[in-house]
Design a protein around this motif. Structure first.
Motif, PDB file in Angstrom:
ATOM      1  N   VAL A 103    -128.119  38.354 -64.519  1.00 44.19           N
ATOM      2  CA  VAL A 103    -128.322  36.956 -64.906  1.00 44.19           C
ATOM      3  C   VAL A 103    -127.302  36.657 -66.012  1.00 44.19           C
ATOM      4  N   PRO A 104    -126.269  35.854 -65.745  1.00 41.98           N
ATOM      5  CA  PRO A 104    -125.108  35.756 -66.644  1.00 41.98           C
ATOM      6  C   PRO A 104    -125.333  34.894 -67.888  1.00 41.98           C
ATOM      7  N   VAL A 105    -126.316  35.266 -68.678  1.00 39.43           N
ATOM      8  CA  VAL A 105    -126.658  34.457 -69.845  1.00 39.43           C
ATOM      9  C   VAL A 105    -125.568  34.492 -70.914  1.00 39.43           C
ATOM     10  N   GLY A 152    -122.976  31.297 -72.495  1.00 39.79           N
ATOM     11  CA  GLY A 152    -122.850  30.906 -73.894  1.00 39.79           C
ATOM     12  C   GLY A 152    -123.849  31.513 -74.846  1.00 39.79           C
ATOM     13  N   ALA A 153    -124.771  32.352 -74.363  1.00 42.50           N
ATOM     14  CA  ALA A 153    -125.744  32.958 -75.269  1.00 42.50           C
ATOM     15  C   ALA A 153    -125.049  33.964 -76.172  1.00 42.50           C
ATOM     16  N   SER A 154    -125.223  33.799 -77.473  1.00 40.22           N
ATOM     17  CA  SER A 154    -124.611  34.738 -78.410  1.00 40.22           C
ATOM     18  C   SER A 154    -125.512  35.057 -79.600  1.00 40.22           C
ATOM     19  N   TYR A 155    -126.501  34.199 -79.873  1.00 39.46           N
ATOM     20  CA  TYR A 155    -127.445  34.443 -80.962  1.00 39.46           C
ATOM     21  C   TYR A 155    -128.700  33.616 -80.684  1.00 39.46           C
ATOM     22  N   THR A 156    -129.724  33.787 -81.528  1.00 43.56           N
ATOM     23  CA  THR A 156    -130.998  33.119 -81.230  1.00 43.56           C
ATOM     24  C   THR A 156    -130.861  31.607 -81.142  1.00 43.56           C
ATOM     25  N   PHE A 208    -130.080  30.349 -71.542  1.00 39.78           N
ATOM     26  CA  PHE A 208    -131.044  30.930 -70.608  1.00 39.78           C
ATOM     27  C   PHE A 208    -131.572  29.879 -69.633  1.00 39.78           C
ATOM     28  N   LEU A 209    -131.801  28.654 -70.101  1.00 39.69           N
ATOM     29  CA  LEU A 209    -132.267  27.596 -69.199  1.00 39.69           C
ATOM     30  C   LEU A 209    -131.217  27.273 -68.142  1.00 39.69           C
ATOM     31  N   LYS A 210    -129.944  27.419 -68.491  1.00 36.35           N
ATOM     32  CA  LYS A 210    -128.875  27.178 -67.524  1.00 36.35           C
ATOM     33  C   LYS A 210    -128.862  28.231 -66.422  1.00 36.35           C
ATOM     34  N   CYS A 211    -129.433  29.385 -66.707  1.00 40.60           N
ATOM     35  CA  CYS A 211    -129.312  30.532 -65.806  1.00 40.60           C
ATOM     36  C   CYS A 211    -130.589  30.848 -65.049  1.00 40.60           C
ATOM     37  N   GLY A 212    -131.475  29.878 -64.916  1.00 42.62           N
ATOM     38  CA  GLY A 212    -132.641  30.080 -64.071  1.00 42.62           C
ATOM     39  C   GLY A 212    -133.925  30.392 -64.800  1.00 42.62           C
ATOM     40  N   PHE A 213    -133.911  30.301 -66.140  1.00 37.35           N
ATOM     41  CA  PHE A 213    -135.151  30.445 -66.895  1.00 37.35           C
ATOM     42  C   PHE A 213    -135.826  29.082 -67.014  1.00 37.35           C
ATOM     43  N   TYR A 223    -137.967  33.870 -66.350  1.00 42.75           N
ATOM     44  CA  TYR A 223    -136.948  33.796 -65.309  1.00 42.75           C
ATOM     45  C   TYR A 223    -137.579  33.431 -63.974  1.00 42.75           C
ATOM     46  N   VAL A 224    -137.159  32.323 -63.415  1.00 42.82           N
ATOM     47  CA  VAL A 224    -137.655  31.888 -62.105  1.00 42.82           C
ATOM     48  C   VAL A 224    -136.511  31.550 -61.163  1.00 42.82           C
ATOM     49  N   GLY A 225    -135.276  31.758 -61.589  1.00 43.59           N
ATOM     50  CA  GLY A 225    -134.119  31.426 -60.775  1.00 43.59           C
ATOM     51  C   GLY A 225    -133.912  32.401 -59.642  1.00 43.59           C
ATOM     52  N   ASP A 226    -133.032  32.036 -58.706  1.00 38.02           N
ATOM     53  CA  ASP A 226    -132.712  32.866 -57.552  1.00 38.02           C
ATOM     54  C   ASP A 226    -133.963  33.279 -56.795  1.00 38.02           C
ATOM     55  N   SER A 227    -134.964  32.369 -56.761  1.00 37.45           N
ATOM     56  CA  SER A 227    -136.242  32.656 -56.108  1.00 37.45           C
ATOM     57  C   SER A 227    -136.849  33.932 -56.642  1.00 37.45           C
TER      58      SER A 227
END
Length: 244
Positions: A47-49, A53-57, A64-69, A142-146
């Motif tokens: 999952v390419p978080v 752009g994820a780098s810190y809290t 994460f929302l962009k990646c299926g969360f 995580y709910v992406g990619d079924s």
């Protein structure tokens, strides 16, 4: 093995490996801080978080929302952990993040305890333990990619044994979602529906409960043999979260 299972397995493996410690300076391996640890875990799970752009809290939620969360905070109790499933991300956007392992357990990168050396010098730098009531801002699932249907039949028994079920008596109050509503909880519903192969129309998970989402909710309710009223309350959301 699903991406959720892969992320959980890798996090547990790293927590048990003393070559991985805590560092806020050299934080992208072999040592990590709380955010880089879980960003790395999910990136390695496919999952390419980090790429998103994820780098810190402070920017994890957006990436994460962009990646299926989905933000499922309305479906869990952030104070007790009730309703948390294995793989859920518990996030305080200012200072901390941990991942649920299910059954009231979590894994997180904690502190170097004054040891700047690489690796875990104390057995506590990256650790597993019971859920604790940090002031969590949100819970991301995580709910992406079924993902909900991605666990194959060979893993179904393991999942049933290790993943907690939503307890309707202890979960926090959930607003009933219906046509005309908008918001992040509507988007979470849509992602769950899409993960169950119930199309929400050409706009997908846009956070707007329109006619396509209404049709998807009714389809799910028929599948789960629930009252087909087109409204997503606790029974419908619970079925989408815990049933195949």
């Amino acid at each position: 093995m699903s991406k959720i299972q892969s992320a959980v397995a890798l996090a547990v493996e790293m927590a048990n490996d003393p070559s991985h410690g805590y560092s806020q300076v050299n934080r992208w391996g072999p040592d990590y801080d709380c955010s880089s640890f879980l960003i790395h875990v999910w990136q390695q799970a496919g999952v390419p978080v980090r790429d998103a752009g994820a780098s810190y809290t402070g920017n994890m939620k957006t990436a994460f929302l962009k990646c299926g969360f989905a933000d499922v905070s309305a479906l869990v109790n952030l104070a007790t952990g009730s309703g948390c499933a294995a793989g859920d991300i518990l996030l305080n956007e200012r200072s901390h993040v941990a991942m649920s392992l299910g059954n009231g357990q979590m894994v997180w990168a904690s502190t170097s305890d004054g040891h700047p050396e690489s690796g875990d010098q104390t057995g506590r730098e990256i650790r597993m333990g019971a859920f604790y009531a940090f002031p969590w801002d949100c819970c991301l699932r995580y709910v992406g990619d079924s993902a909900a249907g991605e666990i194959d039949s060979a893993a179904d028994a393991e999942s049933a044994e290790t993943s907690p079920r939503m307890d309707p008596d202890t979960a926090v109050a959930i607003r009933t979602l219906r046509r005309g509503m908008t918001g992040e909880d509507v988007r979470a519903l849509q992602l769950l529906l899409i993960g169950r192969n119930c199309s929400c129309g050409p706009d997908g998970a846009d956070g707007d409960f329109g006619p396509h989402t209404l049709a998807a909710v009714r389809s799910a309710q028929r599948h789960y043999q629930l009252a087909v009223d087109g409204e997503a309350g606790r029974d419908t959301l619970g079925a989408l979260l815990t049933r195949a």
